[in-house]
Scaffold this motif. Structure first.
Motif, PDB file in Angstrom:
ATOM      1  N   ARG A  64      -1.417   6.326  11.199  1.00  0.00           N
ATOM      2  CA  ARG A  64      -1.107   5.360  12.274  1.00  0.00           C
ATOM      3  C   ARG A  64       0.134   4.531  11.997  1.00  0.00           C
ATOM      4  O   ARG A  64       0.777   4.051  12.908  1.00  0.00           O
ATOM      5  CB  ARG A  64      -2.320   4.505  12.622  1.00  0.00           C
ATOM      6  CG  ARG A  64      -2.592   3.345  11.719  1.00  0.00           C
ATOM      7  CD  ARG A  64      -3.530   2.371  12.423  1.00  0.00           C
ATOM      8  NE  ARG A  64      -4.306   1.632  11.467  1.00  0.00           N
ATOM      9  CZ  ARG A  64      -5.279   0.793  11.790  1.00  0.00           C
ATOM     10  NH1 ARG A  64      -5.611   0.642  13.052  1.00  0.00           N
ATOM     11  NH2 ARG A  64      -5.934   0.132  10.881  1.00  0.00           N
ATOM     12  N   ARG A  65       0.472   4.334  10.719  1.00  0.00           N
ATOM     13  CA  ARG A  65       1.717   3.607  10.422  1.00  0.00           C
ATOM     14  C   ARG A  65       2.846   4.566  10.023  1.00  0.00           C
ATOM     15  O   ARG A  65       3.862   4.156   9.473  1.00  0.00           O
ATOM     16  CB  ARG A  65       1.491   2.615   9.287  1.00  0.00           C
ATOM     17  CG  ARG A  65       0.290   1.724   9.463  1.00  0.00           C
ATOM     18  CD  ARG A  65       0.626   0.237   9.449  1.00  0.00           C
ATOM     19  NE  ARG A  65      -0.586  -0.560   9.597  1.00  0.00           N
ATOM     20  CZ  ARG A  65      -1.158  -0.851  10.760  1.00  0.00           C
ATOM     21  NH1 ARG A  65      -0.645  -0.432  11.895  1.00  0.00           N
ATOM     22  NH2 ARG A  65      -2.277  -1.579  10.821  1.00  0.00           N
ATOM     23  N   SER A  66       2.652   5.844  10.311  1.00  0.00           N
ATOM     24  CA  SER A  66       3.659   6.838   9.931  1.00  0.00           C
ATOM     25  C   SER A  66       5.003   6.533  10.603  1.00  0.00           C
ATOM     26  O   SER A  66       5.051   6.147  11.766  1.00  0.00           O
ATOM     27  CB  SER A  66       3.175   8.232  10.350  1.00  0.00           C
ATOM     28  OG  SER A  66       4.263   9.118  10.410  1.00  0.00           O
ATOM     29  N   ARG A  67       6.086   6.749   9.849  1.00  0.00           N
ATOM     30  CA  ARG A  67       7.417   6.517  10.431  1.00  0.00           C
ATOM     31  C   ARG A  67       8.044   7.823  10.902  1.00  0.00           C
ATOM     32  O   ARG A  67       9.253   7.901  11.130  1.00  0.00           O
ATOM     33  CB  ARG A  67       8.309   5.862   9.402  1.00  0.00           C
ATOM     34  CG  ARG A  67       7.788   4.506   9.019  1.00  0.00           C
ATOM     35  CD  ARG A  67       8.922   3.633   8.516  1.00  0.00           C
ATOM     36  NE  ARG A  67       8.359   2.341   8.181  1.00  0.00           N
ATOM     37  CZ  ARG A  67       8.671   1.643   7.114  1.00  0.00           C
ATOM     38  NH1 ARG A  67       9.558   2.128   6.277  1.00  0.00           N
ATOM     39  NH2 ARG A  67       8.123   0.483   6.885  1.00  0.00           N
ATOM     40  N   ALA A  68       7.203   8.850  11.010  1.00  0.00           N
ATOM     41  CA  ALA A  68       7.728  10.156  11.441  1.00  0.00           C
ATOM     42  C   ALA A  68       8.484   9.992  12.764  1.00  0.00           C
ATOM     43  O   ALA A  68       8.102   9.189  13.606  1.00  0.00           O
ATOM     44  CB  ALA A  68       6.580  11.138  11.593  1.00  0.00           C
ATOM     45  N   LYS A  69       9.546  10.789  12.906  1.00  0.00           N
ATOM     46  CA  LYS A  69      10.391  10.620  14.104  1.00  0.00           C
ATOM     47  C   LYS A  69      10.017  11.597  15.207  1.00  0.00           C
ATOM     48  O   LYS A  69      10.344  11.394  16.375  1.00  0.00           O
ATOM     49  CB  LYS A  69      11.853  10.843  13.717  1.00  0.00           C
ATOM     50  CG  LYS A  69      12.341   9.820  12.712  1.00  0.00           C
ATOM     51  CD  LYS A  69      13.798   9.505  12.919  1.00  0.00           C
ATOM     52  CE  LYS A  69      14.279   8.300  12.137  1.00  0.00           C
ATOM     53  NZ  LYS A  69      13.382   7.714  11.172  1.00  0.00           N
ATOM     54  N   LEU A  74       5.264  14.161  12.089  1.00  0.00           N
ATOM     55  CA  LEU A  74       3.894  13.642  12.123  1.00  0.00           C
ATOM     56  C   LEU A  74       2.902  14.706  11.655  1.00  0.00           C
ATOM     57  O   LEU A  74       1.940  14.416  10.934  1.00  0.00           O
ATOM     58  CB  LEU A  74       3.500  13.147  13.521  1.00  0.00           C
ATOM     59  CG  LEU A  74       2.216  12.334  13.420  1.00  0.00           C
ATOM     60  CD1 LEU A  74       2.499  10.894  13.026  1.00  0.00           C
ATOM     61  CD2 LEU A  74       1.391  12.378  14.665  1.00  0.00           C
ATOM     62  N   ASP A  77       2.671  14.650   8.034  1.00  0.00           N
ATOM     63  CA  ASP A  77       1.860  13.516   7.550  1.00  0.00           C
ATOM     64  C   ASP A  77       0.366  13.772   7.765  1.00  0.00           C
ATOM     65  O   ASP A  77      -0.463  13.407   6.934  1.00  0.00           O
ATOM     66  CB  ASP A  77       2.275  12.220   8.256  1.00  0.00           C
ATOM     67  CG  ASP A  77       3.635  11.734   7.779  1.00  0.00           C
ATOM     68  OD1 ASP A  77       4.113  12.247   6.744  1.00  0.00           O
ATOM     69  OD2 ASP A  77       4.216  10.867   8.453  1.00  0.00           O
ATOM     70  N   VAL A 114       5.698  10.851  18.968  1.00  0.00           N
ATOM     71  CA  VAL A 114       4.854  10.383  17.860  1.00  0.00           C
ATOM     72  C   VAL A 114       3.820   9.350  18.341  1.00  0.00           C
ATOM     73  O   VAL A 114       2.646   9.402  17.974  1.00  0.00           O
ATOM     74  CB  VAL A 114       5.734   9.827  16.712  1.00  0.00           C
ATOM     75  CG1 VAL A 114       4.917   9.072  15.687  1.00  0.00           C
ATOM     76  CG2 VAL A 114       6.483  10.986  16.040  1.00  0.00           C
ATOM     77  N   THR A 115       4.264   8.415  19.208  1.00  0.00           N
ATOM     78  CA  THR A 115       3.313   7.382  19.706  1.00  0.00           C
ATOM     79  C   THR A 115       2.174   8.046  20.487  1.00  0.00           C
ATOM     80  O   THR A 115       1.017   7.651  20.359  1.00  0.00           O
ATOM     81  CB  THR A 115       4.012   6.365  20.626  1.00  0.00           C
ATOM     82  OG1 THR A 115       4.856   7.080  21.503  1.00  0.00           O
ATOM     83  CG2 THR A 115       4.784   5.335  19.835  1.00  0.00           C
ATOM     84  N   LYS A 118      -0.274   9.805  18.085  1.00  0.00           N
ATOM     85  CA  LYS A 118      -1.179   8.888  17.378  1.00  0.00           C
ATOM     86  C   LYS A 118      -2.359   8.528  18.279  1.00  0.00           C
ATOM     87  O   LYS A 118      -3.505   8.477  17.833  1.00  0.00           O
ATOM     88  CB  LYS A 118      -0.417   7.626  16.944  1.00  0.00           C
ATOM     89  CG  LYS A 118       0.560   7.882  15.807  1.00  0.00           C
ATOM     90  CD  LYS A 118       1.254   6.594  15.403  1.00  0.00           C
ATOM     91  CE  LYS A 118       2.274   6.862  14.300  1.00  0.00           C
ATOM     92  NZ  LYS A 118       3.043   5.672  13.953  1.00  0.00           N
TER      93      LYS A 118
END
Ligand code: MRU
Length: 345
Positions: A64-69, A74, A77, A114-115, A118
């Motif tokens: 949930r706090r992944s910074r994947a672009k 993602l 991750d 990504v959002t 999630k």
């Protein structure tokens, strides 16, 4: 049920701390995949379907706090989190089933932001929990037909609401058949006493007559014709119907066979491992010997004595009268019947 085994509240997972029951009803909060890993490993949460639900939420918490672009980042991750959570406990198939399901939902949504991904993952974890509750009801109702009127039933470990998203598998059958049940005998289930601490507590809370016994009393009760049916849960069922469940289940199945008492396993389809051909191939967790040498804080054996502590054993399919699932009852289970009932999804 008057409690939640596991729930999503205020942006975190909460689970009842099963190590403290029945003395204390305390909820533990999990905000990260590490919290979930440790809750599974230390058995704050236990029971195959409940571990699966926790694993599903763990995947979301891990990214949930992944910074994947992008999707690819993602997915990387998610795969890393899945690998990590898979190391928490080895036997319950439901954990791996849930982790694979979370990976599958990412694969099915290739190219999404990504959002969005999630949110999809969190929604999927909610679905795993909601479905498990419903499935347990169906298992319970399916199995109730097998319980004769006025029956004394024996169960082992805890396959109740606490071991699932809610309601339970083996105890689900007991809850659904409650009007026909005279008494439930609950094995205390050494070494971690899930029967004494959890099953006795759950049944008493539901007003079902329950008598606690030490594990070594079961066969003698069978000989006295005190037991009409045995019903247990499962951690992993191989494609030929061989079933891994809490250590001591096999003893019961052997004794039941000798005394001609029906021996039932209740489990959702997510407990079946169709890629494992037989019970010998099921990985069996070996836990710390301290669980055997100590009760609570007290040593009950010499500190340096050698012990073994396999958490599960395997009951061969030929000792199982029927496996009760949400997809129906598999009587005298064998590979053909298991694949017919469970295969194909
Ligand atoms: O070690 P545990 O407490 O996780 O073992 C649990 C059992 O063996 C249960 O019988 C099984 O998971 C079925 S739960 C519906």
């Amino acid at each position: 049920m008057k409690y939640d085994t596991i729930r999503w509240k205020n942006d975190k997972v909460e689970m009842i701390d099963q190590r403290l029951l029945p003395a204390k009803t305390t909820y533990v909060s999990c905000r990260t995949d590490k919290d979930i890993y440790s809750a599974i490993k230390t058995m704050i949460i236990r029971g195959a379907p409940a571990i699966g639900v926790a694993g599903a939420y763990g995947v979301y918490l891990g990214v949930r706090r992944s910074r994947a672009k992008d999707w690819k980042g993602l997915k990387k991750d998610v795969d890393k989190t899945v690998k990590y959570l898979a190391g928490s406990r080895p036997t319950a198939r439901n954990l791996f089933w849930a982790l694979e399901r979370m990976q599958g939902i990412v694969n099915d949504n290739k190219g999404r932001k990504v959002t969005e991904l999630k949110k999809i993952l969190l929604d999927e974890a909610h679905r795993v929990l909601a479905e498990d509750k419903k499935i347990c009801r169906v298992i319970g109702d399916n199995g109730a037909s097998l319980i004769p009127k006025g029956a004394n039933v024996l169960t082992h470990c805890n396959a109740g609401a606490l071991a699932t998203g809610g309601y339970g598998t083996a105890l689900g059958v007991i809850f659904s058949a409650r009007r026909k049940i005279k008494r439930v005998y609950a094995d205390e289930t050494r070494p971690r006493l899930q029967g004494a601490r959890l099953t006795a507590w759950e049944l008493a809370a539901e007003g079902i007559p329950v008598t606690l016994i030490c594990d070594n009393m079961a066969a003698s009760l069978m000989a006295k014709k005190e037991i009409d049916a045995i019903i247990v849960g499962a951690d992993r069922i191989a494609s030929n119907g061989d079933t891994a469940n809490k250590i001591g289940t096999y003893n019961l199945a052997v004794a039941a066979h000798y005394h001609k008492i029906p021996f039932y396993v209740a489990a959702p389809a997510s407990t079946f491992d169709l890629s494992t051909s037989n019970g010998k191939k099921i990985p069996i967790e070996e836990r710390s010997g301290l669980e055997v040498k100590k009760i609570g804080a007290e040593y009950i054996a010499p500190k340096n004595i050698s012990v073994i502590n396999p958490a599960f054993d395997v009951t061969p399919a030929k000792l199982i009268t029927a496996i009760i699932t949400e997809k129906g009852i598999i009587r005298k289970p064998n590979r053909k019947k298991v694949l017919g009932a469970i295969g194909g999804d």
